[in-house]
Design an enzyme around this catalytic site. Structure first.
Site, PDB file in Angstrom:
ATOM      1  N   PHE A  17     -12.484 -25.308  -7.981  1.00 35.00           N
ATOM      2  CA  PHE A  17     -13.185 -25.170  -6.706  1.00 35.00           C
ATOM      3  C   PHE A  17     -13.377 -23.715  -6.308  1.00 35.00           C
ATOM      4  CE2 PHE A  17     -10.561 -29.040  -6.804  1.00 35.00           C
ATOM      5  CZ  PHE A  17     -11.559 -29.997  -6.725  1.00 35.00           C
ATOM      6  N   GLY A  46      -1.403 -23.448  -5.514  1.00 31.86           N
ATOM      7  CA  GLY A  46      -2.563 -24.326  -5.725  1.00 31.86           C
ATOM      8  C   GLY A  46      -3.424 -23.824  -6.868  1.00 31.86           C
ATOM      9  N   ASP A  71       2.159 -25.289  -8.359  1.00 29.81           N
ATOM     10  CA  ASP A  71       1.389 -26.510  -8.062  1.00 29.81           C
ATOM     11  C   ASP A  71       2.217 -27.712  -8.509  1.00 29.81           C
ATOM     12  OD1 ASP A  71      -0.680 -28.637  -8.103  1.00 29.81           O
ATOM     13  OD2 ASP A  71      -2.130 -26.997  -8.085  1.00 29.81           O
ATOM     14  N   SER A 124       5.160 -26.987  -3.230  1.00 24.98           N
ATOM     15  CA  SER A 124       5.148 -25.589  -2.795  1.00 24.98           C
ATOM     16  C   SER A 124       6.302 -25.240  -1.858  1.00 24.98           C
ATOM     17  CB  SER A 124       3.802 -25.316  -2.124  1.00 24.98           C
ATOM     18  OG  SER A 124       3.852 -24.137  -1.384  1.00 24.98           O
ATOM     19  N   ASP A 141      -3.980 -21.572  -1.705  1.00 24.74           N
ATOM     20  CA  ASP A 141      -5.099 -22.511  -1.918  1.00 24.74           C
ATOM     21  C   ASP A 141      -4.523 -23.881  -2.298  1.00 24.74           C
ATOM     22  OD1 ASP A 141      -7.716 -23.430  -2.130  1.00 24.74           O
ATOM     23  OD2 ASP A 141      -7.962 -22.708  -4.183  1.00 24.74           O
ATOM     24  N   HIS A 144      -4.710 -28.896   1.843  1.00 22.61           N
ATOM     25  CA  HIS A 144      -5.491 -28.489   3.011  1.00 22.61           C
ATOM     26  C   HIS A 144      -5.297 -29.410   4.208  1.00 22.61           C
ATOM     27  CE1 HIS A 144      -6.905 -25.351   0.624  1.00 22.61           C
ATOM     28  NE2 HIS A 144      -8.185 -25.617   0.517  1.00 22.61           N
ATOM     29  N   HIS A 169      -7.748 -19.259   0.801  1.00 18.12           N
ATOM     30  CA  HIS A 169      -9.019 -19.880   0.425  1.00 18.12           C
ATOM     31  C   HIS A 169      -9.418 -20.963   1.412  1.00 18.12           C
ATOM     32  CE1 HIS A 169     -11.908 -21.610  -2.733  1.00 18.12           C
ATOM     33  NE2 HIS A 169     -12.369 -20.451  -2.309  1.00 18.12           N
TER      34      HIS A 169
HETATM   35  N1  SAH Z   1      -7.194 -22.789  -6.850  1.00 17.83           N
HETATM   36  C1  SAH Z   1      -7.794 -23.936  -7.516  1.00 17.83           C
HETATM   37  C2  SAH Z   1      -7.959 -25.118  -6.616  1.00 17.83           C
HETATM   38  C3  SAH Z   1      -6.681 -25.645  -6.018  1.00 17.83           C
HETATM   39  S1  SAH Z   1      -6.890 -27.283  -5.396  1.00 17.83           S
HETATM   40  C4  SAH Z   1      -9.147 -23.566  -8.133  1.00 17.83           C
HETATM   41  O1  SAH Z   1      -9.515 -22.422  -8.170  1.00 17.83           O
HETATM   42  O2  SAH Z   1      -9.866 -24.441  -8.592  1.00 17.83           O
HETATM   43  C5  SAH Z   1      -5.382 -27.507  -4.556  1.00 17.83           C
HETATM   44  C6  SAH Z   1      -4.181 -27.700  -5.457  1.00 17.83           C
HETATM   45  O3  SAH Z   1      -3.048 -27.665  -4.607  1.00 17.83           O
HETATM   46  C7  SAH Z   1      -4.127 -29.046  -6.181  1.00 17.83           C
HETATM   47  O4  SAH Z   1      -4.022 -28.837  -7.562  1.00 17.83           O
HETATM   48  C8  SAH Z   1      -2.857 -29.730  -5.647  1.00 17.83           C
HETATM   49  O5  SAH Z   1      -2.088 -30.414  -6.633  1.00 17.83           O
HETATM   50  C9  SAH Z   1      -2.077 -28.556  -5.103  1.00 17.83           C
HETATM   51  N2  SAH Z   1      -1.198 -28.915  -3.993  1.00 17.83           N
HETATM   52  C10 SAH Z   1      -1.516 -29.549  -2.852  1.00 17.83           C
HETATM   53  N3  SAH Z   1      -0.458 -29.682  -2.056  1.00 17.83           N
HETATM   54  C11 SAH Z   1       0.582 -29.103  -2.717  1.00 17.83           C
HETATM   55  C12 SAH Z   1       1.966 -28.912  -2.419  1.00 17.83           C
HETATM   56  N4  SAH Z   1       2.478 -29.329  -1.262  1.00 17.83           N
HETATM   57  N5  SAH Z   1       2.736 -28.310  -3.344  1.00 17.83           N
HETATM   58  C13 SAH Z   1       2.225 -27.890  -4.521  1.00 17.83           C
HETATM   59  N6  SAH Z   1       0.918 -28.018  -4.851  1.00 17.83           N
HETATM   60  C14 SAH Z   1       0.115 -28.619  -3.956  1.00 17.83           C
HETATM   61 MG    MG Z   2      -9.846 -23.794  -2.491  1.00 17.90          MG
END
Ligand code: SAH
Ligand code: MG
Length: 210
Positions: A17, A46, A71, A124, A141, A144, A169
């Site tokens: 993304f 993320g 992640d 996280s 990131d 959300h 992000h």
């Molecule tokens: N930076 C990436 C997009 C990240 S999407 C890119 O460039 O494409 C968001 C990611 O955050 C997902 O893979 C999801 O598994 C992770 N995520 C969401 N909540 C989380 C949490 N509480 N702890 C760890 N990872 C998390």
């Molecule tokens: Mg993002």
């Protein structure tokens, strides 16, 4: 310094993304953070399939650092079945849950940056609670939703070293442009905590700690 096309092409061929201009801005911000803060590593919260991780790993390589890529690889709420950003290809059919770790590993291998990006697999907030090494650069990131975004800010922003950078992000001041949590739970609290905004590229905000 621009990211060489060889790396950018692997990044852009990776599920994810991160638009190219924002990835380039992320890369530039990480290099600047490394110039401002000696020795300390980068942290990404993320990684998904590693698209943004490649830009950060390339910067880490240039700067003689590493990026810890945190992640749980089970996807955010918006990545689950029935949601807008769901991709059935990243579901582990036997487990019945998403698993993006194999995609991340493959992306890092393809980009040739396995020595500069270290995957850390876990929730996280749980990782942050046990993390003591400060960072020159933290990129948030992750989830959300309000809860995970709040936890990411609480867990990781204190680890940004003086002079270091917090990049966020999907920051959308106008609700018409996207979800609220990165703006309300990460960006605004960062400004309140004394971080200073340095640049805006699409949904990417780069702030530094005074
Ligand atoms: N930076 C990436 C997009 C990240 S999407 C890119 O460039 O494409 C968001 C990611 O955050 C997902 O893979 C999801 O598994 C992770 N995520 C969401 N909540 C989380 C949490 N509480 N702890 C760890 N990872 C998390
Ligand atoms: Mg993002």
């Amino acid at each position: 310094m621009e990211l060489p096309d060889s790396w950018r092409n692997v990044a852009l061929g990776t599920k994810g993304f991160m638009p190219a201009d924002e990835g380039d801005a992320l890369h530039a911000a990480a290099l600047e953070a490394a110039a401002a803060v000696p020795e300390l590593p980068f942290v990404e919260v993320g990684s998904y399939c590693g698209r943004s991780t490649i830009w950060l790993a390339a910067a880490a390589r240039t700067a003689g650092r590493v990026v810890f890529a945190v992640d749980h690889h089970r996807g955010s709420e918006e990545n689950q079945r029935g949601w807008e950003h769901h991709d059935p290809d990243v579901v582990d059919g036997e487990v019945g849950l998403m698993d993006t770790l194999p995609f991340l590993r493959r992306a890092l291998f393809d980009a040739g940056v396995e020595d500069w990006a270290i995957p850390v697999v876990g929730r996280s907030a749980l990782v942050a609670a046990h993390w003591t090494t400060p960072a020159s650069f933290v990129f948030i990131d992750g989830g959300h939703g309000a809860e995970p975004a709040r936890a990411d800010f609480a867990g990781w922003s204190p680890l940004v070293a003086p002079g270091g950078t917090l990049a966020i992000h999907d920051v959308f001041p106008d609700p018409a442009d996207g979800g609220r949590a990165p703006y309300e739970e990460v960006y605004l609290p960062a400004l309140s905590a004394g971080f200073v905004e340095r640049s805006v590229t699409g949904g990417l905000r780069v702030l530094t700690r005074a």
